[in-house]
Scaffold this motif. Structure first.
Motif, PDB file in Angstrom:
ATOM      1  N   GLY A 188     -49.958  18.587  16.695  1.00 52.45           N
ATOM      2  CA  GLY A 188     -50.849  17.575  17.254  1.00 52.45           C
ATOM      3  C   GLY A 188     -50.092  16.488  17.999  1.00 52.45           C
ATOM      4  N   ILE A 189     -48.938  16.058  17.457  1.00 51.19           N
ATOM      5  CA  ILE A 189     -48.114  15.053  18.127  1.00 51.19           C
ATOM      6  C   ILE A 189     -47.592  15.598  19.453  1.00 51.19           C
ATOM      7  N   ALA A 190     -47.128  16.828  19.461  1.00 53.89           N
ATOM      8  CA  ALA A 190     -46.634  17.441  20.693  1.00 53.89           C
ATOM      9  C   ALA A 190     -47.763  17.620  21.708  1.00 53.89           C
ATOM     10  N   MET A 191     -48.948  17.919  21.215  1.00 52.42           N
ATOM     11  CA  MET A 191     -50.095  18.098  22.102  1.00 52.42           C
ATOM     12  C   MET A 191     -50.473  16.784  22.777  1.00 52.42           C
ATOM     13  N   ASN A 192     -50.535  15.704  22.013  1.00 53.92           N
ATOM     14  CA  ASN A 192     -50.835  14.398  22.590  1.00 53.92           C
ATOM     15  C   ASN A 192     -49.743  13.948  23.564  1.00 53.92           C
ATOM     16  N   PHE A 196     -59.486  10.131  24.776  1.00 52.53           N
ATOM     17  CA  PHE A 196     -59.647  11.572  24.591  1.00 52.53           C
ATOM     18  C   PHE A 196     -58.781  12.079  23.439  1.00 52.53           C
ATOM     19  N   THR A 197     -57.532  11.623  23.361  1.00 48.37           N
ATOM     20  CA  THR A 197     -56.641  12.083  22.281  1.00 48.37           C
ATOM     21  C   THR A 197     -57.099  11.570  20.922  1.00 48.37           C
ATOM     22  N   VAL A 198     -57.623  10.350  20.891  1.00 51.67           N
ATOM     23  CA  VAL A 198     -58.161   9.842  19.614  1.00 51.67           C
ATOM     24  C   VAL A 198     -59.358  10.669  19.183  1.00 51.67           C
ATOM     25  N   ARG A 199     -60.181  11.076  20.146  1.00 50.74           N
ATOM     26  CA  ARG A 199     -61.374  11.855  19.819  1.00 50.74           C
ATOM     27  C   ARG A 199     -61.029  13.265  19.345  1.00 50.74           C
TER      28      ARG A 199
END
Length: 347
Positions: A267-271, A197-200
């Motif tokens: 984005g890093i914090a979100m993942n 999901f995070t890659v997508r």
């Protein structure tokens, strides 16, 4: 079918589960049939046969190969089109249901081994009826001693062991007997779902940076917790101090994923927030449960203690994992709004 879904339900078409579901069903049927066929009198005539023991060896290797083939084949199709990356209009609930579909698909792929055990139990119910087991076991004492064993012929011992092992398999509860395996499969499925999901929603580069950042953050947290706990400043309420530090760190990551002005950092914090919710939730549930004795019977009567020890205690990790997974689904559903706002930011 593909054209029909593409024109009417593009979100479902994009997951390619319509092509995957028949293959998942076929793999479960194959392993169910293997379990049914491989359980024979020759396997049950030993002194003790642990349910599911036949799965070790060649069936497990075959299961691993099929899992890899299904996962790789599905991912090849899945990553051909990424509507979210191309700014195709995707609602937050469409994002959430894709996450649910990913989890269901992966869980279906990696859980085919359980169908093997189900096939074994079905064979026992079909091959060894209750009347047969009762008629055999009543001819022998409940526990055969060595002296009594020597007086029995090989055919009698085989008959007794077959009936005894079949009786034991019938008495065993699936979720209790394979609770550790179910727990492991659920956790692996959820971790793979988060990874895909995070890659997508972001990119492979962002996900790799998030994994490195998460690892460094865990090391830093570990050092801080060791220093805090070794200082003996909070001897009485160590558990609350640990949970407070963990949740403050995690909430800081969520705040960074919402309010940061740089898209890469956000984005890093979100993942990291997506990866971290399940571990911190399970840690919290286990810690609070042990602190308030959730796992121990409130009554000391023999019946309640027996029920607690043989049922509740044995599957407590599984119950915690299921509760954690359900809470994680709620979190992802609420967090999709943050994901959409992150995607709308300029590069």
């Amino acid at each position: 079918m593909k054209k029909y879904l593409l024109e009417r339900y593009p979100a479902i078409w994009n997951t390619h589960v319509v092509l995957l579901l028949p293959l998942i069903l076929l793999s479960h049927l194959v392993f169910f049939a293997l379990g049914f066929i491989m359980l024979t009198d020759g396997k049950l005539c030993k002194e003790y046969y642990p349910w599911g023991n036949l799965f070790n060896g060649l069936p497990m290797l075959l299961n691993f190969i099929i899992i890899v083939l299904l996962l790789v084949g599905w991912l090849i199709y899945l990553f051909r089109n990424n509507a979210f990356e191309r700014f195709y209009p995707v609602s937050r609930w469409q994002l959430f249901w894709r996450f649910v579909v990913y989890f269901a698909a992966i869980l279906g792929i990696i859980s085919s081994g359980f169908s093997f055990m189900a096939g074994e139990k079905a064979k026992v119910y079909w091959r060894y009826t209750d009347s047969y087991i009762h008629s055999v076991l009543r001819q022998y004492p409940e526990d055969i001693r060595d002296s009594e064993r020597e007086q029995l012929s090989d055919d009698q011992l085989k008959e007794y062991h077959i009936a005894h092992n079949a009786s034991q398999i019938k008495k065993q509860v699936f979720i209790e007997n394979f609770d550790d395996e179910i727990f492991l499969v659920i956790i692996i499925a959820f971790v793979l779902t988060i990874l895909i999901f995070t890659v997508r929603i972001t990119s492979l580069r962002t996900v790799l940076l998030s994994i490195v950042f998460s690892g460094l953050l865990c090391l830093l947290l570990g050092l801080v917790l060791i220093l805090v706990l070794e200082s003996n400043m909070f001897a009485i309420r160590d558990i609350y101090v640990v949970l407070t530090i963990l949740w403050l760190t995690y909430l800081s990551m969520i705040a960074l994923s919402i309010f940061s002005n740089k898209k890469q950092y956000r984005g890093i914090a979100m993942n990291t927030s997506l990866f971290g919710f399940l571990p911190i939730t399970i840690t919290t549930l286990i810690a609070i449960g042990d602190r308030y004795d959730w796992w121990y019977p409130s009554s000391n009567t023999e019946e309640i203690y027996y029920y607690y020890y043989y049922y509740w205690y044995n599957i407590r990790e599984l119950i915690i994992s299921i509760v954690g997974i359900l809470l994680s689904f709620v979190f992802v559903g609420l967090y999709t709004n943050v994901i959409k706002r992150w995607k709308a930011m300029p590069e």
